[in-house]
Write a protein that holds these residues in place. Structure first.
Motif, PDB file in Angstrom:
ATOM      1  N   TYR A  14       0.761  -1.093  -0.172  1.00 49.31           N
ATOM      2  CA  TYR A  14      -0.074   0.113   0.170  1.00 49.31           C
ATOM      3  C   TYR A  14       0.899   1.318   0.009  1.00 49.31           C
ATOM      4  O   TYR A  14       0.308   2.399   0.156  1.00 49.31           O
ATOM      5  CB  TYR A  14      -1.042   0.065   1.435  1.00 49.31           C
ATOM      6  N   ASN A  23      -8.425   0.074  -3.980  1.00 51.18           N
ATOM      7  CA  ASN A  23      -9.237  -1.381  -3.978  1.00 51.18           C
ATOM      8  C   ASN A  23      -8.862  -2.096  -2.503  1.00 51.18           C
ATOM      9  O   ASN A  23      -9.631  -3.120  -2.324  1.00 51.18           O
ATOM     10  CB  ASN A  23      -8.864  -2.213  -4.831  1.00 51.18           C
ATOM     11  N   ARG A  24      -8.447  -1.330  -1.568  1.00 54.08           N
ATOM     12  CA  ARG A  24      -7.926  -2.037  -0.593  1.00 54.08           C
ATOM     13  C   ARG A  24      -9.263  -2.652   0.464  1.00 54.08           C
ATOM     14  O   ARG A  24      -9.239  -3.838   0.967  1.00 54.08           O
ATOM     15  CB  ARG A  24      -7.041  -1.301   0.599  1.00 54.08           C
ATOM     16  N   GLU A  25      -9.970  -1.703   0.577  1.00 58.42           N
ATOM     17  CA  GLU A  25     -11.064  -1.982   1.394  1.00 58.42           C
ATOM     18  C   GLU A  25     -12.284  -3.122   0.713  1.00 58.42           C
ATOM     19  O   GLU A  25     -12.498  -4.089   1.544  1.00 58.42           O
ATOM     20  CB  GLU A  25     -12.168  -0.598   1.434  1.00 58.42           C
ATOM     21  N   GLY A  26     -12.334  -3.119  -0.684  1.00 58.01           N
ATOM     22  CA  GLY A  26     -12.896  -4.044  -1.324  1.00 58.01           C
ATOM     23  C   GLY A  26     -12.377  -5.413  -1.001  1.00 58.01           C
ATOM     24  O   GLY A  26     -12.956  -6.509  -0.840  1.00 58.01           O
ATOM     25  N   GLU A  28     -10.259  -6.278   1.452  1.00 49.51           N
ATOM     26  CA  GLU A  28     -10.249  -6.765   2.605  1.00 49.51           C
ATOM     27  C   GLU A  28     -11.765  -7.207   3.122  1.00 49.51           C
ATOM     28  O   GLU A  28     -11.779  -8.166   4.024  1.00 49.51           O
ATOM     29  CB  GLU A  28     -10.065  -5.552   3.832  1.00 49.51           C
ATOM     30  N   ASN A  29     -12.858  -6.751   2.514  1.00 43.38           N
ATOM     31  CA  ASN A  29     -13.944  -7.246   2.832  1.00 43.38           C
ATOM     32  C   ASN A  29     -14.172  -8.505   2.076  1.00 43.38           C
ATOM     33  O   ASN A  29     -15.098  -9.645   2.819  1.00 43.38           O
ATOM     34  CB  ASN A  29     -15.068  -6.260   2.171  1.00 43.38           C
ATOM     35  N   SER A  32     -12.179 -11.041   4.287  1.00 42.92           N
ATOM     36  CA  SER A  32     -12.106 -10.692   5.803  1.00 42.92           C
ATOM     37  C   SER A  32     -12.409 -12.141   6.589  1.00 42.92           C
ATOM     38  O   SER A  32     -13.077 -13.080   6.135  1.00 42.92           O
ATOM     39  CB  SER A  32     -13.750  -9.904   6.117  1.00 42.92           C
TER      40      SER A  32
END
Length: 224
Positions: A14, A23-26, A28-29, A32
């Motif tokens: 990162y 696109n990190r949040e996507g 990680e989801n 998860s």
């Protein structure tokens, strides 16, 4: 048209890769609770950008009425050699980082908007098999003897050749660096002389491929 995407390329972190960050949040989801490392998540985040690019291209083609006349062929050109030791195994779910054959294990897709449902072909192939497969699907007139690959959708024997003359078929895996042969079927089902015959065929195919370049063979074929 030919596109090479840089989206999924290294580095997978990162700090230096903006695409991984957006696109990190996507990623990680999606991953998860599965215990993936930051590098593995960043790798998935980078690949998500290619998904977005393909979606954008499809939308634009549909807007201009060209999607129905477009065939998509998506394939990798190498394994993700920018990953750290251990991350290969993490993503694959098994120990592959010391296995040169498994490191190159991947898949490619062919898609058009007219397809009503997915068609899965579980067959060994490599990048040189893409062109004859697509030419056959399109009904093109060509001389298959001039191509190194084979039509994946035909009943031809399965064969994947590596640069060092190692190879895989549906029956065996041969490591040219060690001379070791591994069997995918009981050894008793292998015809006598099969491995030696395949070693010779691989040597011939690589030699002929080199000579077609060294002699500029296609200039003779297509100058007629």
């Amino acid at each position: 048209m030919y596109f090479m995407s840089f989206s999924g390329h290294l580095p997978y972190n990162y700090d230096n890769q903006y695409i991984c960050m957006i696109n990190r949040e996507g990623a990680e989801n999606v991953l998860s609770g599965k215990g993936y490392s930051d590098e593995a998540i960043a790798y998935v985040a980078a690949q998500m950008e290619l998904d977005k690019a393909l979606e954008f291209l499809m939308d634009k083609l549909e807007e201009t009425g060209k999607l129905d006349n477009t065939l998509f062929i998506v394939a990798p050109d190498h394994y993700p050699y920018g990953l750290s030791d251990g991350t290969y195994n993490e993503l694959a779910g098994k120990d592959i980082e010391n296995d040169d054959f498994e490191l190159h294990h991947n898949q490619f897709g062919i898609w058009s908007s007219s397809m009503e449902k997915p068609v899965v072909v579980d067959k060994l192939c490599s990048s040189v098999d893409i062109l004859p497969t697509v030419l056959n699907l399109l009904g093109a007139d060509f001389d298959s003897r001039l191509l190194a690959g084979r039509n994946i959708l035909s009943d031809s024997d399965e064969l994947v050749i590596f640069a060092d003359q190692s190879f895989m078929t549906d029956k065996v895996r041969y490591d040219a660096s060690t001379g070791e042969t591994s069997y995918f079927v009981p050894e008793s089902q292998i015809p006598d002389g099969y491995v030696d015959q395949m070693i010779e065929e691989v040597e011939n195919r690589l030699y002929i491929s080199d000579e077609m370049i060294n002699t500029d063979y296609f200039s003779f074929v297509y100058s007629r």
